[in-house]
Each structure stands twice: as structure tokens, then as C-alpha cells.
Enzyme design. Sequence first.
Site, PDB file in Angstrom:
ATOM      1  N   GLU A 208       0.882  -1.174   0.000  1.00  0.00           N
ATOM      2  CA  GLU A 208       0.000   0.000   0.000  1.00  0.00           C
ATOM      3  C   GLU A 208       0.909   1.210   0.000  1.00  0.00           C
ATOM      4  O   GLU A 208       1.426   1.620   1.045  1.00  0.00           O
ATOM      5  CB  GLU A 208      -0.909  -0.018   1.246  1.00  0.00           C
ATOM      6  CG  GLU A 208      -1.749  -1.283   1.385  1.00  0.00           C
ATOM      7  CD  GLU A 208      -2.800  -1.441   0.285  1.00  0.00           C
ATOM      8  OE1 GLU A 208      -3.202  -0.425  -0.312  1.00  0.00           O
ATOM      9  OE2 GLU A 208      -3.209  -2.583   0.014  1.00  0.00           O
ATOM     10  N   CYS A 242      -2.016   9.734   2.339  1.00  0.00           N
ATOM     11  CA  CYS A 242      -1.545   9.135   1.078  1.00  0.00           C
ATOM     12  C   CYS A 242      -2.471   9.429  -0.091  1.00  0.00           C
ATOM     13  O   CYS A 242      -2.020   9.474  -1.232  1.00  0.00           O
ATOM     14  CB  CYS A 242      -1.360   7.637   1.240  1.00  0.00           C
ATOM     15  SG  CYS A 242      -2.867   6.790   1.712  1.00  0.00           S
TER      16      CYS A 242
HETATM   17  P1  NAD Z   1       8.276   4.734   5.351  1.00  0.00           P
HETATM   18  O1  NAD Z   1       7.685   4.119   4.150  1.00  0.00           O
HETATM   19  O2  NAD Z   1       9.708   5.094   5.369  1.00  0.00           O
HETATM   20  O3  NAD Z   1       8.061   3.814   6.647  1.00  0.00           O
HETATM   21  C1  NAD Z   1       7.190   2.713   6.676  1.00  0.00           C
HETATM   22  C2  NAD Z   1       7.787   1.585   7.501  1.00  0.00           C
HETATM   23  O4  NAD Z   1       8.935   1.024   6.855  1.00  0.00           O
HETATM   24  C3  NAD Z   1       8.238   1.954   8.895  1.00  0.00           C
HETATM   25  O5  NAD Z   1       7.640   1.060   9.799  1.00  0.00           O
HETATM   26  C4  NAD Z   1       9.759   1.769   8.856  1.00  0.00           C
HETATM   27  O6  NAD Z   1      10.315   1.328  10.073  1.00  0.00           O
HETATM   28  C5  NAD Z   1       9.932   0.711   7.828  1.00  0.00           C
HETATM   29  N1  NAD Z   1      11.280   0.712   7.229  1.00  0.00           N
HETATM   30  C6  NAD Z   1      12.132   1.741   7.123  1.00  0.00           C
HETATM   31  N2  NAD Z   1      13.288   1.336   6.529  1.00  0.00           N
HETATM   32  C7  NAD Z   1      13.147   0.039   6.230  1.00  0.00           C
HETATM   33  C8  NAD Z   1      13.975  -0.927   5.589  1.00  0.00           C
HETATM   34  N3  NAD Z   1      15.197  -0.623   5.119  1.00  0.00           N
HETATM   35  N4  NAD Z   1      13.506  -2.170   5.463  1.00  0.00           N
HETATM   36  C9  NAD Z   1      12.280  -2.466   5.887  1.00  0.00           C
HETATM   37  N5  NAD Z   1      11.433  -1.588   6.486  1.00  0.00           N
HETATM   38  C10 NAD Z   1      11.874  -0.355   6.668  1.00  0.00           C
HETATM   39  O7  NAD Z   1       7.453   6.024   5.732  1.00  0.00           O
HETATM   40  P2  NAD Z   1       7.303   7.334   4.900  1.00  0.00           P
HETATM   41  O8  NAD Z   1       7.979   7.354   3.610  1.00  0.00           O
HETATM   42  O9  NAD Z   1       7.529   8.482   5.789  1.00  0.00           O
HETATM   43  O10 NAD Z   1       5.727   7.152   4.629  1.00  0.00           O
HETATM   44  C11 NAD Z   1       5.080   7.909   3.790  1.00  0.00           C
HETATM   45  C12 NAD Z   1       4.696   7.101   2.565  1.00  0.00           C
HETATM   46  O11 NAD Z   1       3.716   6.149   2.888  1.00  0.00           O
HETATM   47  C13 NAD Z   1       4.082   7.991   1.498  1.00  0.00           C
HETATM   48  O12 NAD Z   1       4.579   7.589   0.251  1.00  0.00           O
HETATM   49  C14 NAD Z   1       2.596   7.669   1.590  1.00  0.00           C
HETATM   50  O13 NAD Z   1       1.884   7.914   0.423  1.00  0.00           O
HETATM   51  C15 NAD Z   1       2.648   6.221   1.946  1.00  0.00           C
HETATM   52  N6  NAD Z   1       1.389   5.804   2.561  1.00  0.00           N
HETATM   53  C16 NAD Z   1       0.579   4.970   1.869  1.00  0.00           C
HETATM   54  C17 NAD Z   1      -0.645   4.592   2.422  1.00  0.00           C
HETATM   55  C18 NAD Z   1      -1.575   3.678   1.691  1.00  0.00           C
HETATM   56  O14 NAD Z   1      -2.498   3.159   2.315  1.00  0.00           O
HETATM   57  N7  NAD Z   1      -1.403   3.448   0.402  1.00  0.00           N
HETATM   58  C19 NAD Z   1      -1.011   5.052   3.680  1.00  0.00           C
HETATM   59  C20 NAD Z   1      -0.139   5.892   4.354  1.00  0.00           C
HETATM   60  C21 NAD Z   1       1.070   6.265   3.789  1.00  0.00           C
END
Ligand code: NAD
Length: 456
Positions: A208, A242
Site C-alpha cells: 500500500e 496518502c
Molecule cells: P516509510 O515508508 O519510510 O516507513 C514505513 C515503515 O517502513 C516503517 O515502519 C519503517 O520502520 C519501515 N522501514 C524503514 N526502513 C526500512 C527498511 N530498510 N527495510 C524495511 N522496512 C523499513 O514512511 P514514509 O515514507 O515516511 O511514509 C510515507 C509514505 O507512505 C508515502 O509515500 C505515503 O503515500 C505512503 N502511505 C501509503 C498509504 C496507503 O495506504 N497506500 C497510507 C499511508 C502512507
Amino acid sequence: MFTDIVAKQQNFFYEGSTKSLSFRVKQLQKLKSIVKSSEKDILKALKQDLNRPPLESYASEVGFILSEISYTLKNIHNWMSPKKVKLPITYFGTKAFIVPEPLGLALIFGTWNYPFLLSLLPLAGAISSGNCAIVKPSEYAATSSNIIKKIINDNFDPAFITVAEGGVTESEALLAQKFDFIFFTGNPNIGKIVMSEAAKTLTPVALELGGKSPCIVHKDANIKLAAEKIAWAKFINAGQTCVAPDYLLVHNQIKEELIRHIKEYITKFYGKNPAESPDYCRIINEKHFDRLSAFLRSGNIIIGGQTNRDNLYIAPTVIDNVFSLESAIMEEEIFGPIIPIIPYEDIRRAVSIIRSKPKPLAAYIFCDDSNTENYILNRVSCGSVCINDIMLQTSTYALPFGGVGESGMGRYHGKASFDTFSNFKSILQAPKSFDIKLRYPPYKTSSLKIMKLFLR
Ligand code: NAD
């Protein structure tokens, strides 16, 4: 790091404890009552992490989770029951069913912008389908992550479901374990890491993700209505949603009028100085604040633009005359309270801008002409569309939610959550009392003739 807990969950799952209807119903009822009784702590945590007002937090997280679980409880019996399948005449005497079964152990990564919703909604889906699960909330919303851990780990058997807190190290350690399904919410770059780790063991994933969701405002739209909805959808949670509109594609004829109304609505919602509004959220952390602040140099700021790094404030901001469509603000997902306006004269130009970018999570259309609407719908591929409103398509259990292409894969919400965490097993039961011998050698010419009669 997580070897023991994964082994415990594997044992619990293989004992079959999670499979019965009564077990699933009991666990969902428990989850619902815990979310209800923790409402105060949840709203407080969201105030702390994002300065989110209680009404927004209730509507977008607590209430959303409760109503999804209620809907699941009403329908789970039907969803779980085997579905009889009609077979062709060549299968005379044979019965066939499709039986949903749990996938097994699910790993769920939540993210920070709606931390409860994006951890607990997939979890409810995993429970309803009879899985065990480990949930890893985002470390960025630290207070919320603590509460999620507390309410789950104090109330559920860890061999069934458990919350593991942490950042990159813990995420990597979790990904090194073998799960049966990985459900990830977050940005496309981390999504790629998750998918490539999952590929090593051919573990299926739902991703997602995000992207640049466009919002088209055509010349015949109800401009005031569009402005009100844009100002609401773009600036709740300080744009950290998002499916918020990422950029506006606005017909030249109505651009000035739209800007004037957006300005009016921002003032109506958040006052003359949104920094003082109790209803205006803050940016999650310095990293995102700095990333967003850089976007403010991408064009002419016509509304807002004020910032305060000390309290992570960025005013609701509208940018006109973006210097280049290739600049970062038009290449990266903004994910904050800044919206660029790109004018167009011909709708074909607006569509070609959308199509020059990866397929978005959502697209919004304000317009009063079904030909224009259909022109856009037929040419823009995205996860979901909302016409004459924004984000409502994502907040109902009646519509599956998810992306396409770079905005993700897999759907959830409502029945789609149950489906996502299930394997639909096809079962065929042949009759014992008779058998049609046509298929066995030695083959006769007459057998081929009969076969051709049926298989054509
Ligand atoms: P992110 O994607 O960096 O973080 C998400 C998770 O990934 C965290 O729990 C983090 O600990 C983990 N993570 C970080 N590094 C990692 C690695 N190397 N390996 C595995 N896991 C790791 O968070 P962000 O970028 O700040 O989030 C925003 C993004 O999320 C935006 O692109 C937004 O559109 C998207 N988003 C999508 C939805 C949806 O339902 N489609 C909802 C909310 C946010």
C-alpha cells in the site's frame, strides 16, 4: 531477533486454533472493545505525534476501525463459508467448492500518518481470515506505536498476534524471517526493499504505497465546492495523507476564482494564522519538515509559505507558476501541506501530464460534463477515482482500497481485507460410484469423436 516468536506463531497456527469462526469472532470482538476502551489514549497519542484534533482522529482512525470490525463481524460467517461452484456437463456427478483458508503468518508494517488505522485495520483483516500476525508500527509516530504495542500485547496471546516496535534494524530482522504474507504500508522505495526481501522466499506481498494523486478542476466545475473540498482534503493532517490531492490541474478560465476560494476556505477552517489553530496538524519530524521546506522554492507562493522548524509548522500553502514540471515538487510525492497549481487550456494536456508520471493511488475530477469525465476515466489508470469530492472513496468498507503500478498492489477494506489475507482453495470431489473411461488409453477413434463433441 524474532526467531522465537515466529516459531511460536507457527506452532499456534499449525495447531489450527485460529481457524474456527468462533475464535475469529471472539478475537475481533476483543479488538473492537480494546480500541473502544482505549479511545482516550489513542486520541492523546495522535495529539502528541501529529497535533491532530480529536474529531479528525476519531473519524479517520478510531471510528473507521470500529465500523470496519462491525461490518466484518456481520459478514464473516458468509465470507468464510465454502462457495459451491457450478461445473460443466463433462463433470457430471462431480462437486466443486472454493474454500477460503488463512495464509498462515502475516507480517504487517504500518506507517505513521494514520498509525492506528494503518496497523490495526490490516490486523483486523488478518484475524478475520484466521491468520497469526506480527505488527510493526512506524517508529516515527512513537507515542502511537507505544500505545499500539500496549493495547495488543497486554490483551492477546503473542503466539497469535503481537506488536514488535522498532526502526530499520527491527524491520530488516523481521524481513529475514519466513512469513506467509507481508502487508506493507509506506513509501514506494521501502516497498521495493520489502518486495525484494519477500521474493527470496516467494512470499506474497500487498504493498500500500503512495504517489502523486492529481486533482483536475475543469472549467465547468462548481468552483466553490471544489475549493472547499480541496482545502479540506489537502490540509487535514497537514497534507500527510496518502490519498490527499498532490497537485492541482486547473483550467485557465477558472484558476483565479479557484485560488480565491481556496484562500477563503483556508481562513475559514484555520483562521488568519493557522499556526494558532487547534485544528491544524504538525509535520511528523525534522526530516520530513526539511524535505517539505525545500519544495517552497519551487515556484511562486500565492497562499501561506510560513514555517517554524521549532514546532514543525508549515502553513497551508499554494504554489503557482511552478518553475519546471521536471522539478522535485512535480516529480516526488509531496505528502505535506503544499499544493502546486498547474494550469491547462486543453483537457488532453492535463491527462498527458498525469500519464507522464507513475500510476497514482487516486485521482480526483471536478467537472460537470460526462464526456470530459469519461475522457479522463478512460485514459488515467490509478487505484481509485472520486468525482466531485475527495478521499471519500477510501473511507468506506464498500470499496476495495489499494494502488496500481508504483502506487502499490493488493486491496483491502471490507471484504477485500478478508480476501487479501486468504488463500481461496479450489476443491473438487469426484463421484466414487462411476467413472467415464474416455480419458484412459488405449484411445479409440470413437472416444476422440465424443471428446470433440464436448470440448469445442
Ligand atoms: P516509510 O515508508 O519510510 O516507513 C514505513 C515503515 O517502513 C516503517 O515502519 C519503517 O520502520 C519501515 N522501514 C524503514 N526502513 C526500512 C527498511 N530498510 N527495510 C524495511 N522496512 C523499513 O514512511 P514514509 O515514507 O515516511 O511514509 C510515507 C509514505 O507512505 C508515502 O509515500 C505515503 O503515500 C505512503 N502511505 C501509503 C498509504 C496507503 O495506504 N497506500 C497510507 C499511508 C502512507
